[in-house]
Write a protein that holds these residues in place. Structure first.
Motif, PDB file in Angstrom:
ATOM      1  N   GLY A   1      24.239   9.522  78.141  1.00 41.16           N
ATOM      2  CA  GLY A   1      23.630   9.998  76.905  1.00 41.16           C
ATOM      3  C   GLY A   1      24.024   9.145  75.708  1.00 41.16           C
ATOM      4  N   ASP A   2      23.654   9.625  74.527  1.00 38.06           N
ATOM      5  CA  ASP A   2      23.813   8.849  73.302  1.00 38.06           C
ATOM      6  C   ASP A   2      25.263   8.595  72.919  1.00 38.06           C
ATOM      7  OD1 ASP A   2      21.116   8.692  73.100  1.00 38.06           O
ATOM      8  OD2 ASP A   2      20.919  10.308  71.627  1.00 38.06           O
ATOM      9  N   LYS A   3      26.185   9.431  73.357  1.00 38.86           N
ATOM     10  CA  LYS A   3      27.587   9.224  72.995  1.00 38.86           C
ATOM     11  C   LYS A   3      28.176   7.973  73.646  1.00 38.86           C
ATOM     12  CE  LYS A   3      28.534  13.959  71.896  1.00 38.86           C
ATOM     13  NZ  LYS A   3      29.324  15.136  72.101  1.00 38.86           N
ATOM     14  N   ALA A   4      27.534   7.476  74.673  1.00 36.97           N
ATOM     15  CA  ALA A   4      28.019   6.262  75.342  1.00 36.97           C
ATOM     16  C   ALA A   4      27.852   5.031  74.461  1.00 36.97           C
ATOM     17  CB  ALA A   4      27.287   6.067  76.665  1.00 36.97           C
ATOM     18  N   TRP A   5      26.989   5.117  73.452  1.00 36.90           N
ATOM     19  CA  TRP A   5      26.822   3.976  72.561  1.00 36.90           C
ATOM     20  C   TRP A   5      28.073   3.702  71.743  1.00 36.90           C
ATOM     21  CZ3 TRP A   5      23.296   0.719  73.719  1.00 36.90           C
ATOM     22  CH2 TRP A   5      22.076   1.111  74.228  1.00 36.90           C
ATOM     23  N   TRP A   6      28.988   4.643  71.663  1.00 35.54           N
ATOM     24  CA  TRP A   6      30.247   4.409  70.952  1.00 35.54           C
ATOM     25  C   TRP A   6      31.062   3.304  71.629  1.00 35.54           C
ATOM     26  CZ3 TRP A   6      31.419   5.664  66.205  1.00 35.54           C
ATOM     27  CH2 TRP A   6      30.750   6.721  65.612  1.00 35.54           C
ATOM     28  N   GLY A   7      30.790   3.043  72.887  1.00 35.61           N
ATOM     29  CA  GLY A   7      31.464   1.942  73.575  1.00 35.61           C
ATOM     30  C   GLY A   7      31.114   0.587  72.994  1.00 35.61           C
ATOM     31  N   TYR A   8      30.041   0.545  72.237  1.00 35.09           N
ATOM     32  CA  TYR A   8      29.604  -0.705  71.613  1.00 35.09           C
ATOM     33  C   TYR A   8      30.556  -1.163  70.521  1.00 35.09           C
ATOM     34  CZ  TYR A   8      25.845  -4.064  70.885  1.00 35.09           C
ATOM     35  OH  TYR A   8      25.097  -5.202  70.828  1.00 35.09           O
ATOM     36  N   ILE A   9      31.426  -0.281  70.053  1.00 30.48           N
ATOM     37  CA  ILE A   9      32.394  -0.623  69.009  1.00 30.48           C
ATOM     38  C   ILE A   9      33.390  -1.669  69.507  1.00 30.48           C
ATOM     39  CG2 ILE A   9      34.118   1.157  69.467  1.00 30.48           C
ATOM     40  CD1 ILE A   9      32.893   0.280  66.008  1.00 30.48           C
ATOM     41  N   VAL A  10      33.473  -1.857  70.810  1.00 32.81           N
ATOM     42  CA  VAL A  10      34.391  -2.838  71.381  1.00 32.81           C
ATOM     43  C   VAL A  10      34.039  -4.256  70.928  1.00 32.81           C
ATOM     44  CG1 VAL A  10      35.104  -3.881  73.571  1.00 32.81           C
ATOM     45  CG2 VAL A  10      34.975  -1.412  73.357  1.00 32.81           C
ATOM     46  N   ILE A  11      32.765  -4.548  70.711  1.00 31.79           N
ATOM     47  CA  ILE A  11      32.360  -5.906  70.353  1.00 31.79           C
ATOM     48  C   ILE A  11      32.943  -6.344  69.010  1.00 31.79           C
ATOM     49  CG2 ILE A  11      30.382  -7.384  69.792  1.00 31.79           C
ATOM     50  CD1 ILE A  11      28.864  -5.941  72.006  1.00 31.79           C
ATOM     51  N   PRO A  12      32.827  -5.563  67.926  1.00 30.43           N
ATOM     52  CA  PRO A  12      33.471  -6.007  66.682  1.00 30.43           C
ATOM     53  C   PRO A  12      34.995  -6.065  66.794  1.00 30.43           C
ATOM     54  CG  PRO A  12      31.916  -4.245  66.227  1.00 30.43           C
ATOM     55  CD  PRO A  12      31.986  -4.392  67.696  1.00 30.43           C
ATOM     56  N   VAL A  13      35.580  -5.135  67.530  1.00 33.31           N
ATOM     57  CA  VAL A  13      37.031  -5.155  67.710  1.00 33.31           C
ATOM     58  C   VAL A  13      37.441  -6.426  68.458  1.00 33.31           C
ATOM     59  CG1 VAL A  13      38.963  -3.983  68.841  1.00 33.31           C
ATOM     60  CG2 VAL A  13      37.266  -2.655  67.586  1.00 33.31           C
ATOM     61  N   TYR A  14      36.701  -6.775  69.501  1.00 32.39           N
ATOM     62  CA  TYR A  14      36.972  -7.993  70.259  1.00 32.39           C
ATOM     63  C   TYR A  14      36.784  -9.227  69.375  1.00 32.39           C
ATOM     64  CZ  TYR A  14      36.328 -11.634  73.815  1.00 32.39           C
ATOM     65  OH  TYR A  14      36.417 -12.777  74.552  1.00 32.39           O
ATOM     66  N   SER A  15      35.785  -9.214  68.519  1.00 33.82           N
ATOM     67  CA  SER A  15      35.548 -10.344  67.616  1.00 33.82           C
ATOM     68  C   SER A  15      36.709 -10.535  66.654  1.00 33.82           C
ATOM     69  CB  SER A  15      34.263 -10.140  66.819  1.00 33.82           C
ATOM     70  OG  SER A  15      33.173 -10.024  67.669  1.00 33.82           O
ATOM     71  N   VAL A  16      37.197  -9.440  66.096  1.00 35.10           N
ATOM     72  CA  VAL A  16      38.332  -9.524  65.172  1.00 35.10           C
ATOM     73  C   VAL A  16      39.565 -10.028  65.904  1.00 35.10           C
ATOM     74  CG1 VAL A  16      39.917  -8.131  63.783  1.00 35.10           C
ATOM     75  CG2 VAL A  16      37.453  -7.798  63.571  1.00 35.10           C
ATOM     76  N   TRP A  17      39.820  -9.501  67.107  1.00 33.01           N
ATOM     77  CA  TRP A  17      40.973  -9.954  67.893  1.00 33.01           C
ATOM     78  C   TRP A  17      40.861 -11.434  68.230  1.00 33.01           C
ATOM     79  CZ3 TRP A  17      41.166 -11.842  72.936  1.00 33.01           C
ATOM     80  CH2 TRP A  17      42.451 -12.035  73.434  1.00 33.01           C
ATOM     81  N   LEU A  18      39.665 -11.887  68.626  1.00 30.09           N
ATOM     82  CA  LEU A  18      39.461 -13.276  68.972  1.00 30.09           C
ATOM     83  C   LEU A  18      39.676 -14.184  67.760  1.00 30.09           C
ATOM     84  CD1 LEU A  18      38.629 -14.748  71.570  1.00 30.09           C
ATOM     85  CD2 LEU A  18      36.292 -14.705  70.747  1.00 30.09           C
TER      86      LEU A  18
END
Length: 177
Positions: A113-130
């Motif tokens: 369902g729609d709550k799974a889209w919260w997993g998309y927050i990993v991309i900006p976090v990964y970008s900042v870490w990188l």
């Protein structure tokens, strides 16, 4: 064989692009069918707006890969341009990561369902870490070039063992500022 490497790159890019488009199509069909047929009660307009908004980066990356990676041939079938290497490191590698993560979020959102889209927050976090680790590594690598690291050692009176031995043998005497 003329342009063997270019022809191999063109064949590899064509295979990668075709596979990428098929996977993207399959995941999109999977999402839409699952939302329409199985989870019809939870399927709203917001579901499709979220899908469109959060899948847009993947579609843009696919379009970009198509533009830079698709081989160009002349009218008589000769290879004009083999395209950029789609397996290159750096930004291309990061774009593949975003594409794979978007596919995973889309498939998960189709199932959960729609709550799974919260997993998309990993991309900006990964970008900042990188960016942070890249900047930190660059900062450490550039520290010796500024000359700031050696002056702190000499200000405290600490001299390396190598310099002490050279001075003891009567070799180069280093004048400290």
């Amino acid at each position: 064989m003329a342009q063997k490497a270019a022809k191999q790159l063109a064949a590899r890019n064509t295979a990668i692009l075709n596979r990428t488009h098929l996977i993207s199509l399959a995941i999109t069909i999977f999402f839409v069918l699952l939302r329409l047929l199985v989870f019809r009660a939870s399927c709203t307009r917001a579901t499709y707006l979220l899908y469109g908004f959060l899948s847009a980066p993947a579609f843009i990356i696919e379009f970009w890969f198509e533009r830079i990676g698709r081989p160009v041939t002349t009218t008589n079938g000769e290879l004009k341009k083999s395209g950029e290497d789609l397996e290159a490191k750096g930004l291309t590698d990061f774009m593949w990561d975003v594409l794979y993560w978007t596919w995973g979020c889309t498939a998960t959102a189709g199932i959960l369902g729609d709550k799974a889209w919260w997993g998309y927050i990993v991309i900006p976090v990964y970008s900042v870490w990188l960016a942070w680790t890249t900047f930190g590594g660059m900062k450490k690598g550039m520290a010796g070039m500024a000359g700031g690291g050696s002056s702190a050692d000499t200000a405290d009176g600490a001299v390396s063992n190598r310099r002490k031995k050279q001075e003891k043998r009567g070799g180069q005497k280093v004048q400290y500022r």
